[in-house]
Design an enzyme around this catalytic site. Sequence first.
Site, PDB file in Angstrom:
ATOM      1  CE  LYS A   1      75.911 -18.072  21.347  1.00  0.00           C
ATOM      2  NZ  LYS A   1      76.911 -17.823  22.425  1.00  0.00           N
TER       3      LYS A   1
ATOM      4  CE  LYS B   1      73.494 -14.020  12.426  1.00  0.00           C
ATOM      5  NZ  LYS B   1      73.022 -12.792  13.098  1.00  0.00           N
TER       6      LYS B   1
END
Length: 654
Positions: free
Chosen positions: A425, A413
């Site tokens: 992230k 993702k």
Amino acid sequence: MSDVTSFLAGLSRRSKIKLQLISDAMLVIVSFFGAMALRLESFHFLFDIGILGTAFLTALLTLAVFKACGLYRALVRYVTGKVLVTVGKGALISAVLLYVSSLILDAGIPRSVPFMHAVLVFLTVGGLRFFARQFFRNPEQVGKRPVIIYGAGEAGLQLLNSLFHGRDYQPVALVDDNEHLQNLTIGGLHVYAPSDIERLAKSRGAKVILLAIPSMSRQRRREVVESLEDLHLEIKTIPGISEIISGKAKISELRTVTAEDLLGRDPVAPDPELLSHTIDGKIVMVSGAGGSIGGELCRQILTQNPHTLVLYEMSEFALYAIESELTEAAKRMGYQTRIVPILGSVQHARRLDMAIKTFGVQTIYHAAAYKHVPLVEENVIEGVRNNIFGTLEITRAARKHGVENFILISTDKAVRPTNIMGSTKRVAELICQAQARETSTTVFSMVRFGNVLGSSGSVIPRFSAQIEAGGPVTLTHLDITRYFMTIPEASQLVIQAGAMAKGGDVFVLDMGEPVKILDLAMSMVKLHGLTPYLVEDVAQIAPENGDIPICVTGLRKGEKLYEELLIGNNPSPTRHPRIMTASEVSLPMKDLAAVLDRLLAACTNFDLPEIIAIFHELPVDYRPSHDDISDLIWSEGISVPAQTHLKIVEAANS
């Protein structure tokens, strides 16, 4: 007939033994009379007192022999072929006793009668027990569910015997795709070809099929299950061969076949050198040790003989659970590893600093993160603080104390993210890349992969719960796809990837082929022996169309139709066939630090538009699926008067 069965089953143990003694005495006498009738071809001997006395004396002595041999210690419904040995011994001794009794009472019995008597005793006493066993095992008599066992090998035979002794299932047929086993009789059941399953299910009333081939590859298991899906049978399986061998499970512990059994691949044998390189004899820390990935990393790490395993986790219950499990496993397997549970958040710099320094940590696996897309979308500040600044703090502590290896657990993702979680992230990856560019003895690397089967928040547990509740199964989009990998395989690959790192590496795991979630939902319903059907709205649910409705609800906040693993298209192979390395854009720490200072200030000021603007500014390639900010506090604030909005923001900041 069921009333008779219930009455007999309800008798006390002593009453059952008395019943066996009476029936055996009668059978011994009948066997003697039968032998005499066969030899003399008449029944005139029935009027001879000496012969009658011999019959009754022989019967009493034979019962004593049977009892001494242990015949009455076994429950009739559980007898096996071994009982024939006991009956055979008793029958031979009974023949000798008959001959001796005849001499004592001067009955004048022909010499061939004892031999014929022995044969008849063996057939009647032994036969009665097997008839009774079959009678009690009849599913119509004991209320067991009739089942078909797929697999007539050693595991199938063991399962067959286990089920005969159990109370839930009654095996009615064996099936095997091995032509050499077909048409044989194994364990008292005929072995059929797989093509006969539908006919057998209808004729025997079976609604359940049990897979008893623990060594079957995942590919073959997938093929077998797909061939059974449309038969409306509930499909259950025995544990895998590794679980049986390790003692974690028994062959009789049946469970419904799950999507995890079908989606996972047969793993490539791990490279022992890579597995142990950053762990063996070292002090290893896992952040987020109580999570799905963190916990499995700990289990895998424990098998590689680390000197100390530091479990860093902010959830008290999760830390307690994983520490208890690992301590028990270490004790059971004889590992000497010291297991240290540390309660703390990766956002607390001082706590991290002391933990790494105190225990002299040499390798860190950073798995701590908020990963649920909708939740992070609705709680932006905490997602940014934990995923970005938590990573910043732990990488700083790692560099400061000379940690040898630092491995970040990243996600697919992070590639062209459409949500806050993916963006955080990707920024965490940028932090590790920037740290790697600085002069340091610490080797920083990142491992990026997709969904893992059975992780918290995964679509599969949610589907299972919805099916158990009777539906509907909720699907966000008909065309949505995802990559899947088992947690053990992902964890092993993470460890091996980290061992190959040189600094700044972005490793990408080969996730196999993407899975269409609609097909996954359909298969999961069919695995329960139910019929799925599609509806566009809950109002369209109609039980006459099937058992479980699958309802399309629309994409959730920040959700993508499909995930990617690479930003560019230039992956390079490594020494492991399922691990690639990618060259991704990065920033020097000086430039990144300035942006992170602004991001921290935006978090402190609860300035969500500024946070979104910074994500667009960084080389994250943030592509939000909508323009609105979904944060719950922010959304509530903009829907109320300005004065109240100010109070909400001040409260959030405090």
